[in-house]
Design a protein around this motif. Structure first.
Motif, PDB file in Angstrom:
ATOM      1  N   ARG A   1      37.599  35.064  38.239  1.00 34.02           N
ATOM      2  CA  ARG A   1      37.037  36.408  38.257  1.00 34.02           C
ATOM      3  C   ARG A   1      35.553  36.315  37.960  1.00 34.02           C
ATOM      4  NH1 ARG A   1      41.016  39.050  34.022  1.00 34.02           N
ATOM      5  NH2 ARG A   1      40.753  36.970  33.115  1.00 34.02           N
ATOM      6  N   PHE A   2      34.778  37.321  38.393  1.00 34.65           N
ATOM      7  CA  PHE A   2      33.330  37.162  38.294  1.00 34.65           C
ATOM      8  C   PHE A   2      32.614  38.443  37.902  1.00 34.65           C
ATOM      9  CE2 PHE A   2      34.101  38.206  42.797  1.00 34.65           C
ATOM     10  CZ  PHE A   2      33.187  39.230  43.023  1.00 34.65           C
TER      11      PHE A   2
ATOM     12  N   PRO B   1      38.974  43.833  47.847  1.00 31.09           N
ATOM     13  CA  PRO B   1      39.309  45.146  47.308  1.00 31.09           C
ATOM     14  C   PRO B   1      38.981  45.351  45.838  1.00 31.09           C
ATOM     15  CG  PRO B   1      41.284  43.811  47.561  1.00 31.09           C
ATOM     16  CD  PRO B   1      40.180  43.047  48.192  1.00 31.09           C
ATOM     17  N   ASP B   2      38.914  44.284  45.065  1.00 32.15           N
ATOM     18  CA  ASP B   2      38.784  44.417  43.612  1.00 32.15           C
ATOM     19  C   ASP B   2      37.383  44.082  43.113  1.00 32.15           C
ATOM     20  OD1 ASP B   2      39.058  41.790  44.341  1.00 32.15           O
ATOM     21  OD2 ASP B   2      40.193  41.194  42.567  1.00 32.15           O
TER      22      ASP B   2
ATOM     23  N   ALA C   1      33.923  31.911  43.218  1.00 30.70           N
ATOM     24  CA  ALA C   1      34.872  32.202  42.140  1.00 30.70           C
ATOM     25  C   ALA C   1      36.124  32.883  42.686  1.00 30.70           C
ATOM     26  CB  ALA C   1      34.202  33.079  41.081  1.00 30.70           C
ATOM     27  N   ALA C   2      35.939  33.874  43.549  1.00 29.36           N
ATOM     28  CA  ALA C   2      37.082  34.599  44.102  1.00 29.36           C
ATOM     29  C   ALA C   2      37.968  33.679  44.937  1.00 29.36           C
ATOM     30  CB  ALA C   2      36.598  35.774  44.938  1.00 29.36           C
TER      31      ALA C   2
ATOM     32  N   PRO D   1      37.680  44.914  36.701  1.00 29.79           N
ATOM     33  CA  PRO D   1      37.714  44.165  37.953  1.00 29.79           C
ATOM     34  C   PRO D   1      36.471  43.293  38.102  1.00 29.79           C
ATOM     35  CG  PRO D   1      37.027  46.414  38.360  1.00 29.79           C
ATOM     36  CD  PRO D   1      37.408  46.343  36.904  1.00 29.79           C
ATOM     37  N   ASN D   2      36.451  42.445  39.116  1.00 32.56           N
ATOM     38  CA  ASN D   2      35.212  41.751  39.468  1.00 32.56           C
ATOM     39  C   ASN D   2      34.101  42.787  39.583  1.00 32.56           C
ATOM     40  OD1 ASN D   2      36.517  39.198  39.758  1.00 32.56           O
ATOM     41  ND2 ASN D   2      37.213  39.802  41.793  1.00 32.56           N
ATOM     42  N   THR D   3      32.933  42.469  39.027  1.00 29.17           N
ATOM     43  CA  THR D   3      31.898  43.491  38.906  1.00 29.17           C
ATOM     44  C   THR D   3      30.540  42.951  39.322  1.00 29.17           C
ATOM     45  OG1 THR D   3      33.107  44.490  37.047  1.00 29.17           O
ATOM     46  CG2 THR D   3      30.803  45.133  37.331  1.00 29.17           C
TER      47      THR D   3
END
Length: 284
Positions: free
Chosen positions: A257-258, A279-280, A251-252, A9-11
Motif C-alpha cells: 500500500r502507498f 479503484p482504491d 507498490a500496488a 486507502p492508497n493516498t
C-alpha cells in the motif's frame, strides 16, 4: 477531512510535503523512497530542527564522535551551495525518520552533486550503525563528455531504522542474468543471480512502455528492487517527492500500500491518469 491512518486507502496528497508529513502517524511505513531535487539552486526558509538518530544499540552521534552541528559546519566550509540544499532537505528527512517503522528502510536517491555530503550528514543525523548500503544505479544514456569521464550513475543511500531488526528479503528480489552463464550450472543460469550494490538498468526511454511524459521519471525496475527486498505484502510505502507516481505503481503491483506526496500540479495530473483504473486510490 479525516486524518490519514494505516486503515486508509492508497493516498496521493497534493501539497508541500513538509506540511503533509506532520499529519501522518509515527512509524507507519516500512519503506520510504525519496528522489528529491538533486540541488534546488535556491535559498529555502530556515526552520529550526533537532538532530535525531536511532536508539538502536551501537548507534553513535556523528562521525568520529563529533556533534552533528560541527559536521554540518565543516561541510559548509567546503561548499556553500550545500547549505541551501540541506536547509530544504534536512527537515524532510527528520520527518521521514519519524515515519519509518522500526523494521523499516529509507532509500535516498541522489546524484554526484550531493550524495557524498548527504552520506556524512545522514551518519551524523541517524547514526552510522543505521547505514546499510550505497547502491550505484548505472545507465548509459545522455550526454557523452570528452572533457571528463561522463557521469552515468546515480547514488541511492540506504539507512535502516533498527540495525538489528530491519526487514530484508533477498529471495524476493528480481534476479539478473549471469554475465558468463557458461561458468555456472544450468540451474543457476536459469534462475539468475542476486543483484549486488551496483545496478545496471536503462533509464525510462522516450519510446518506452513506462513513459508518462514526466521529466524525472525513474524506471519501475529500480524502485521494484527496493520495495521487494525491504517490505512485505500489505506493508505501507511512502514517497513524498512522488513525481510521476512510479513508487505507487510498483507498490500496488507488488501488493503493498502507498502514500504519495507532490506539490507539482503536473505530477498530480500524471498520477491521476496513471491510477485512473485503480479503484482504491484517494486524492487529497
Amino acid at each position: 477531512m479525516p486524518a490519514w491512518s494505516t486503515e486508509s486507502p492508497n493516498t496521493v496528497f497534493e501539497g508541500d510535503n513538509l506540511a503533509v508529513l506532520p499529519t501522518l502517524p509515527d512509524a507507519s511505513f516500512t519503506v520510504i523512497y525519496l528522489d528529491p531535487p538533486f540541488n534546488t539552486g535556491r535559498a529555502q526558509q530556515r526552520r529550526t530542527v533537532t538532530a535525531v538518530r536511532t536508539e538502536a544499540e551501537g548507534a553513535i552521534a556523528g562521525f568520529q564522535g563529533r556533534g552533528y552541528e560541527r559536521i554540518r559546519g565543516d561541510l559548509l566550509r567546503y561548499d556553500d551551495r550545500f547549505d541551501d540544499y540541506w536547509e530544504f532537505l534536512e527537515p524532510r528527512l527528520i520527518e521521514a525518520w519519524r515515519l519509518l517503522a522500526d523494521d523499516g528502510t529509507l532509500y535516498l536517491h541522489l546524484d554526484y552533486h550531493e550524495a557524498h555530503y548527504a552520506k556524512v550528514l545522514l551518519d551524523a543525523l541517524f547514526g552510522r550503525a543505521s547505514f546499510l548500503n550505497e547502491i550505484i544505479w548505472a545507465y548509459d544514456y545522455g550526454g557523452k563528455s570528452k572533457r571528463r569521464w561522463p557521469a552515468k550513475h546515480d547514488t541511492i543511500l540506504v539507512y535502516v531504522k533498527n540495525p538489528k531488526g530491519y526487514h530484508f528479503d533477498s529471495d524476493a528480489v528480481d534476479r539478473e542474468p549471469y554475465m558468463a552463464p557458461g561458468l555456472v550450472t544450468a540451474e543457476k543460469a536459469s534462475r539468475g543471480k542476486l543483484p549486488t550494490d551496483v545496478w545496471w538498468h536503462t533509464i525510462v526511454t522516450t519510446t518506452g512502455r513506462e513513459k508518462t511524459g514526466y521529466p524525472t521519471q525513474k524506471p519501475e525496475g529500480v524502485v521494484r528492487r527496493m520495495v521487494q527486498a525491504s517490505s512485505r505484502q500489505g506493508d505501507w510505502v511512502l514517497d513524498f517527492f512522488a513525481g510521476s507516481g512510479t513508487t505507487g505503481a510498483v507498490a500496488a503491483a507488488l501488493g503493498r500500500r502507498f502514500v504519495l506526496v507532490d506539490s507539482n500540479p503536473d505530477a498530480i495530473a500524471v498520477m491521476r491518469t496513471r491510477f485512473a483504473l485503480m479503484p482504491d486510490v484517494a486524492f487529497r
